[in-house]
Every structure is written in structure tokens, then in C-alpha cells.
Write a protein that holds these residues in place. Structure first.
Motif, PDB file in Angstrom:
ATOM      1  N   ILE A   1       0.825  -1.213   0.000  1.00 30.80           N
ATOM      2  CA  ILE A   1       0.000   0.000   0.000  1.00 30.80           C
ATOM      3  C   ILE A   1       0.864   1.271   0.000  1.00 30.80           C
ATOM      4  CG2 ILE A   1      -1.689   1.307   1.346  1.00 30.80           C
ATOM      5  CD1 ILE A   1      -2.982  -1.312   2.117  1.00 30.80           C
ATOM      6  N   PRO A   2       1.956   1.366   0.813  1.00 28.45           N
ATOM      7  CA  PRO A   2       2.813   2.560   0.696  1.00 28.45           C
ATOM      8  C   PRO A   2       3.428   2.715  -0.695  1.00 28.45           C
ATOM      9  CG  PRO A   2       3.237   1.453   2.775  1.00 28.45           C
ATOM     10  CD  PRO A   2       2.336   0.555   1.997  1.00 28.45           C
ATOM     11  N   PHE A   3       3.796   1.612  -1.331  1.00 25.41           N
ATOM     12  CA  PHE A   3       4.333   1.706  -2.690  1.00 25.41           C
ATOM     13  C   PHE A   3       3.267   2.205  -3.662  1.00 25.41           C
ATOM     14  CE2 PHE A   3       4.917  -0.335  -6.862  1.00 25.41           C
ATOM     15  CZ  PHE A   3       6.135   0.222  -7.223  1.00 25.41           C
ATOM     16  N   GLN A   4       2.035   1.758  -3.490  1.00 30.83           N
ATOM     17  CA  GLN A   4       0.940   2.216  -4.339  1.00 30.83           C
ATOM     18  C   GLN A   4       0.704   3.718  -4.163  1.00 30.83           C
ATOM     19  OE1 GLN A   4      -2.706   0.224  -3.468  1.00 30.83           O
ATOM     20  NE2 GLN A   4      -3.807   1.052  -5.231  1.00 30.83           N
ATOM     21  N   GLU A   5       0.746   4.199  -2.939  1.00 31.07           N
ATOM     22  CA  GLU A   5       0.566   5.630  -2.686  1.00 31.07           C
ATOM     23  C   GLU A   5       1.727   6.447  -3.252  1.00 31.07           C
ATOM     24  OE1 GLU A   5      -2.031   7.110  -1.497  1.00 31.07           O
ATOM     25  OE2 GLU A   5      -3.123   5.226  -1.178  1.00 31.07           O
ATOM     26  N   LYS A   6       2.943   5.900  -3.161  1.00 27.67           N
ATOM     27  CA  LYS A   6       4.098   6.613  -3.695  1.00 27.67           C
ATOM     28  C   LYS A   6       3.988   6.778  -5.211  1.00 27.67           C
ATOM     29  CE  LYS A   6       8.104   5.397  -2.120  1.00 27.67           C
ATOM     30  NZ  LYS A   6       9.374   4.657  -1.923  1.00 27.67           N
ATOM     31  N   VAL A   7       3.556   5.714  -5.897  1.00 29.02           N
ATOM     32  CA  VAL A   7       3.401   5.798  -7.347  1.00 29.02           C
ATOM     33  C   VAL A   7       2.278   6.760  -7.709  1.00 29.02           C
ATOM     34  CG1 VAL A   7       2.826   4.475  -9.419  1.00 29.02           C
ATOM     35  CG2 VAL A   7       4.333   3.485  -7.695  1.00 29.02           C
ATOM     36  N   ARG A   8       1.232   6.756  -6.901  1.00 26.67           N
ATOM     37  CA  ARG A   8       0.101   7.636  -7.186  1.00 26.67           C
ATOM     38  C   ARG A   8       0.484   9.102  -6.995  1.00 26.67           C
ATOM     39  NH1 ARG A   8      -5.060   5.778  -4.103  1.00 26.67           N
ATOM     40  NH2 ARG A   8      -4.550   3.957  -5.390  1.00 26.67           N
ATOM     41  N   ARG A   9       1.323   9.396  -6.017  1.00 30.58           N
ATOM     42  CA  ARG A   9       1.735  10.779  -5.763  1.00 30.58           C
ATOM     43  C   ARG A   9       2.699  11.293  -6.835  1.00 30.58           C
ATOM     44  NH1 ARG A   9       2.264   8.940  -0.378  1.00 30.58           N
ATOM     45  NH2 ARG A   9       4.531   8.832  -0.697  1.00 30.58           N
ATOM     46  N   SER A  10       3.379  10.374  -7.505  1.00 30.04           N
ATOM     47  CA  SER A  10       4.353  10.820  -8.511  1.00 30.04           C
ATOM     48  C   SER A  10       3.677  11.417  -9.738  1.00 30.04           C
ATOM     49  CB  SER A  10       5.236   9.640  -8.933  1.00 30.04           C
ATOM     50  OG  SER A  10       4.446   8.648  -9.572  1.00 30.04           O
ATOM     51  N   HIS A  11       2.435  11.059 -10.057  1.00 31.07           N
ATOM     52  CA  HIS A  11       1.662  11.584 -11.197  1.00 31.07           C
ATOM     53  C   HIS A  11       2.359  11.330 -12.537  1.00 31.07           C
ATOM     54  CE1 HIS A  11      -1.117  13.547  -8.485  1.00 31.07           C
ATOM     55  NE2 HIS A  11      -0.107  14.153  -7.878  1.00 31.07           N
ATOM     56  N   THR A  12       3.273  10.398 -12.576  1.00 31.26           N
ATOM     57  CA  THR A  12       3.963  10.101 -13.831  1.00 31.26           C
ATOM     58  C   THR A  12       3.473   8.820 -14.473  1.00 31.26           C
ATOM     59  OG1 THR A  12       5.708   8.939 -12.615  1.00 31.26           O
ATOM     60  CG2 THR A  12       6.050  11.296 -13.072  1.00 31.26           C
TER      61      THR A  12
END
Length: 553
Positions: A508-519
Motif C-alpha cells: 500500500i505505501p508503494f501504491q501511494e508513492k506511485v500515485r503521488r508521482s503523477h507520472t
């Protein structure tokens, strides 16, 4: 520099470290070295981190002291006092003696098992990364990690540790004495050489247990060993020699081994002189010589034979699983030939054939093959043919029809013109291709398949580690089925809880990190969630079955 709270116990100038001259400080809690012209320590080791110290052997050109740490690293200091070698040795010995007093106070008893685990992690980067992902994040305990996830690495390490070091045939020759300056010799023995002596000469080990430390000290015992006739090549058994009994035991052991060896009619082991004339050609047997040179050579040959036999015996006793050794140290294959009553002794003719014939030069044995009988050999040689086949005549009707079709096709090809009126223009075609490419407006449903290509290198590495860690946990989870024993039922419950912790702490933290990157559009962790959901569904269905099973009974 040293702080005011640190007391410098010893300061030694002219100490070289990695080709740089400087000063060595021995303080209350650490040893440090500083380069000339600098005001900060380049090397600093606390006594708690030091495992041992080593010094260069006497006679070596460089006077050195090495500090070995618990993690396997080391620092070597060379003493280069311009006053000479004696002053260099004095500086080195002062540091050594002071460290001998200080290190026991700070000595840390490191668990041997912990050292093996640290070494195992350092040698296997993938295992180290798995340890960081699972243990350091408190997803699983260290005990569970070493028991379940690193078991195969531990087994390989244990198998490597079980490999026994053999005995060198020249271990006594490597013990080179040094003159002590008082018409005496000094022997430097280490633990490996003493162990080799005990393995090769059990009689010496027996004497060591008998005399040390009850009747003499360790140093006195080895002094008498090297002074005795047992060690020297010309043995004359003195009555007061402690090792005279060992020499007599070796003589008896050699005779027993010579009797048990496989008899060879071409070799006479009892002869000690060379002869080039074979048996029955007028040669007289050797007469025993009484000269001192012959007796000396005789004793030397006996000793070499006995030493080689004892080295082989020491190696065979450590490998009893592969070949059983006999009491006299001979190979088991020879014993099998002698002890088997079904095989007669090998005669002289058989020995001659063995010397004259070589397997590599023998013709290959012909293998039995099935013989095939042909009724018509020409069919086998030339292949099948059509009976009554005649080539078509140029004037035949069928050939004319084929020629007509070919001419019609050639005419049509020459008259064909492409019709390109009802096609897209190049700009419209490029727009359509762009919309249908990954990331286009018409390909929104396929982002999850190609979005991993848009990840940064750091996110890719993190995703790979997530897959490796999750695959390891899922491997143990699915291996619990069918859970037929209480141990498996307990493990599958524990693994399900571990998967839940891994999802909350990593996925879940990895999913949030990817989502915050907007790339990256879409969800790149969808496959990770699908693997976890499959495991949860399996666990729920298994729990439901186990809850219904007692009611049915």
C-alpha cells in the motif's frame, strides 16, 4: 584529535599506514592513527570492535602490527623508526603488550552463529535484501526468517563447513627452525601444524595426553619432541627417550601394513636396491649390507614409507562414508580384493597383461544389432517410384491448359493499377495511430499493462524487490496446503497474518508513492493485489471447510 576526556596511554611516532607516515595513539578506549600535518584521525578503532591483533613474524623485512575487527576488516601499521630495526621492534612490542592488557577488558564475546549469519548475508545480496524487506520492517521475526526463508542457504553453509581440510605431506618440512643466537634452534608451531602432527602420528597425541600438563609443560613437550631421535631421520632408540616407544610402534605398524598389502609378483617390496635383470636370468638376490650408509638409507626409506602411509590414513579416516579404512590405513578397494574369497590372487600373467594392454587402444566392442532382410534392395537404395509413370509430352492437353493459365495471370498483372482514392491522408493516419498507441485517448483500458515502462529506475527496483519478497512469502503460504497436520495449520494461519502485514507495510505505501508521482497512469500494483487476494480467498475457503468438517462428522 583526541578529546580532553581521553587519556593517551602511548604515543608512537614514525608509524606508516597505507604508504603514509604518521603517529599511532593508544588511548583508553580506542587505538587511532593520524597522518603527519593533519589534525584529525584517519584511522580509529574502538577496543570493543577489535577481535584480535597480529604481528609480523621474526626475520621479516617489515615490522608490522595488524588489528583485525569483528566484521572481518583489518588495519595494518608498519613501524619505520629511523633508528633501526631494534627500535622498530621495541615500538611494535610496546604497542602489542599494551593492547594485550587493554583488549580483554573490552572484549566482546560475539556469538559464533551470529557471525555465520552476518557472513551469509554479506555473501548473498538477494538474501540480505530479503532480510531488510521482511525482518527490519518487522513483518516477520528473525527466528522465522532463518528457519523458513534462509534454510537452504544455511544448509549450503553447513555443507561447506563440513568439508575437512586434509593433511599436507610436507607439514613437518614446513616447520623451519630459526637460530636463537645462543647455539639453539627455535621452532614456531601453530595450531594447524600441531593438529596435523596429531592426525598423522596418533602415538604422539597419546604421549601428549599422558605427559601434558601432568608431567611437563606444553613447550617442554615439543622441545623434547624435536630433540628426540623420533623426529630426526636416523633413529636409534635410546632408552631415556620419551618417544622411543612411539618409534617402535611405528616399526610394528609398518610391518603389519606391508603384510596386508596386495601381493604383486612384479615388485618385491623387501628389496632396497635397484636391479635391471628380471627373475630367472642369472641375477643373484641382494645380500644384506652391513655398511652404515646402507642402514641409514634403509631407515630413511622406511620412514618415508611410514610417513606417507600415515598421511593417507589420516585422510581416509575423515571420509568413512565414502570408503571404509582398515586398521593399518590401507584403501578399502585393496582390502576387498584380499578379503574376498571368491576372487583368486592376481597372478604374474594377469599383471603383465595389465601393464601391456591399454583400454584407450583396445578396439571398440561391437554392439549387437538387428539384421534386416530386404526382398527388393533396389527399392531401399533408390526410394519409391510410380509404376508406369511417363513424363508429360509438350503437346499434351494438360500441359497446354497450365500454360494458358500462366499467360492469363501475367497479362492481368501487367494491366493492374492500384486504386488509392478511398484511403486516409497521411495526417489522419498519424492521428489514428497516435490515438491507438499506448497512452492514447482510445487506449485508456490498457494503461495497467504498459505503465511499468513509465516508472523511474528507483520505483522499478522497489517494485522488483516487492515481487521477490511477496513471492517468497506466497511460496511458503501455498506450500502449507493441504494443511493436514497441526503444524501446517498453525503455519498457514501465521503466513496469512504475515501477508496482511506485508500488504499494509509495503504494497500500500508503494501504491501511494506511485500515485503521488503523477507520472504513471493506472495502478501498477494491481497484480500484487491480485496475488494477495487469491491467497486470502484460499485461506477463507480453507477456514470455511475446516469449520464445516466437524459438523459433518
Amino acid at each position: 584529535m583526541a578529546t580532553s576526556s581521553e587519556d593517551v596511554l602511548l604515543l608512537v611516532n614514525h608509524v606508516r599506514y597505507k604508504k603514509n607516515d604518521g603517529t599511532l595513539y593508544v588511548m583508553d578506549e580506542r587505538i587511532a592513527w593520524i597522518m603527519e600535518g593533519r589534525d584529525t584521525f584517519a584511522v580509529s578503532h574502538k577496543y570493543v570492535d577489535i577481535k584480535m591483533q597480529k604481528i609480523s613474524p621474526e626475520g621479516k623485512a617489515k615490522v608490522q602490527l595488524q588489528v583485525v575487527l569483528h566484521d572481518g576488516s583489518s588495519s595494518t601499521f608498519q613501524f619505520v623508526n629511523p633508528l633501526g630495526v631494534q627500535q622498530q621492534l621495541k615500538d611494535r612490542d610496546d604497542v602489542k603488550e599494551l593492547l594485550q592488557q587493554l583488549l580483554p577488558k573490552f572484549k566482546r564475546k560475539v556469538d559464533k552463529e551470529l557471525e555465520e549469519k552476518n557472513k551469509l548475508l554479506s555473501e548473498n545480496p538477494s538474501l540480505l535484501q530479503l532480510y531488510k524487506e521482511l525482518v527490519m520492517t518487522q513483518i516477520i521475526t528473525p527466528e522465522e526468517f532463518w528457519k523458513n526463508h534462509a534454510a537452504q542457504y544455511m544448509q549450503k553453509q553447513q555443507q561447506a563447513d563440513q568439508q575437512r581440510v586434509g593433511v599436507s605431506g610436507a607439514f613437518l618440512a614446513d616447520v623451519k627452525p630459526q637460530a636463537d643466537g645462543c647455539n639453539g634452534l627455535k621452532y614456531n608451531l601453530n595450531k594447524d601444524i600441531i593438529e596435523s602432527i596429531f592426525k598423522t602420528y596418533p602415538a604422539v597425541k597419546k604421549k601428549h595426553l599422558e605427559y601434558v600438563p601432568h608431567k611437563m609443560t606444553e613447550a617442554e613437550f615439543w622441545t623434547r619432541f624435536f630433540q628426540s631421535h623420533y623426529f630426526h631421520r636416523d633413529r636409534s632408540y635410546a632408552g631415556k627417550d620419551v618417544f622411543a616407544e612411539c618409534a617402535k610402534h611405528d616399526e610394528q605398524d609398518l610391518k603389519t601394513a606391508a603384510k596386508a598389502v596386495e601381493s604383486n609378483p612384479l615388485v618385491d617390496l623387501s628389496q632396497f636396491s635397484d636391479t635391471s635383470v628380471g627373475e630367472g636370468y642369472g641375477d643373484t638376490p641382494d645380500l644384506p649390507s652391513t655398511s652404515s650408509s646402507f642402514s641409514s638409507s634403509h631407515a630413511m626409506i622406511k620412514r618415508f614409507n611410514h610417513h606417507s602411509m600415515m598421511v593417507l590414513r589420516a585422510c581416509e579416516e575423515g571420509d568413512k562414508d565414502q570408503s571404509e579404512s582398515t586398521p593399518n590405513g590401507l584403501l578399502s578397494s585393496k582390502v576387498a580384493v584380499n578379503g574376498d574369497s571368491h576372487h583368486p590372487p592376481i597372478g604374474k600373467k594377469a599383471k603383465l597383461m595389465e601393464k601391456l594392454q591399454y583400454e584407450d587402444l583396445e578396439p571398440l566392442e561391437s554392439t549387437s544389432m538387428v539384421k534386416i532382410n530386404y526382398s527388393h534392395i533396389e527399392r531401399y537404395l533408390h526410394g519409391p517410384t510410380l509404376s508406369g509413370f511417363q513424363p508429360p509430352h509438350p503437346c499434351d492437353s494438360e500441359s497446354d491448359e497450365r500454360a494458358g493459365h500462366l499467360a492469363y495471370m501475367l497479362e492481368e498483372l501487367q494491366m493492374w493499377r492500384p486504386d488509392i482514392q478511398n484511403v486516409l491522408t497521411h495526417s489522419v493516419a498519424l492521428d489514428a495511430l497516435r490515438d491507438l498507441s499506448p497512452g492514447g485517448t482510445l487506449m485508456t483500458a490498457s494503461h495497467s499493462e504498459t505503465s511499468t515502462q513509465l516508472l523511474t529506475e528507483d520505483l522499478k527496483k522497489e517494485m522488483v524487490q516487492l515481487y521477490l519478497s511477496l513471492s517468497e512469502l506466497l511460496r511458503h503460504f501455498w506450500a502449507c496446503f493441504p494443511a493436514t497436520t497441526p503444524q501446517l495449520r498453525e503455519k498457514v494461519t501465521r503466513m496469512k497474518e504475515t501477508l496482511e502485514r506485508f500488504e499494509m507495510a509495503k504494497v500500500i505505501p508503494f501504491q501511494e508513492k506511485v500515485r503521488r508521482s503523477h507520472t504513471v497512469p493506472g495502478d501498477v500494483s494491481a497484480h500484487l493485489h491480485s496475488m494477495l487476494k487469491a491467497a486470502y480467498y484460499k485461506f477463507a475457503s480453507w477456514q470455511q471447510k475446516t469449520a464445516i468438517a466437524p459438523k459433518i462428522r
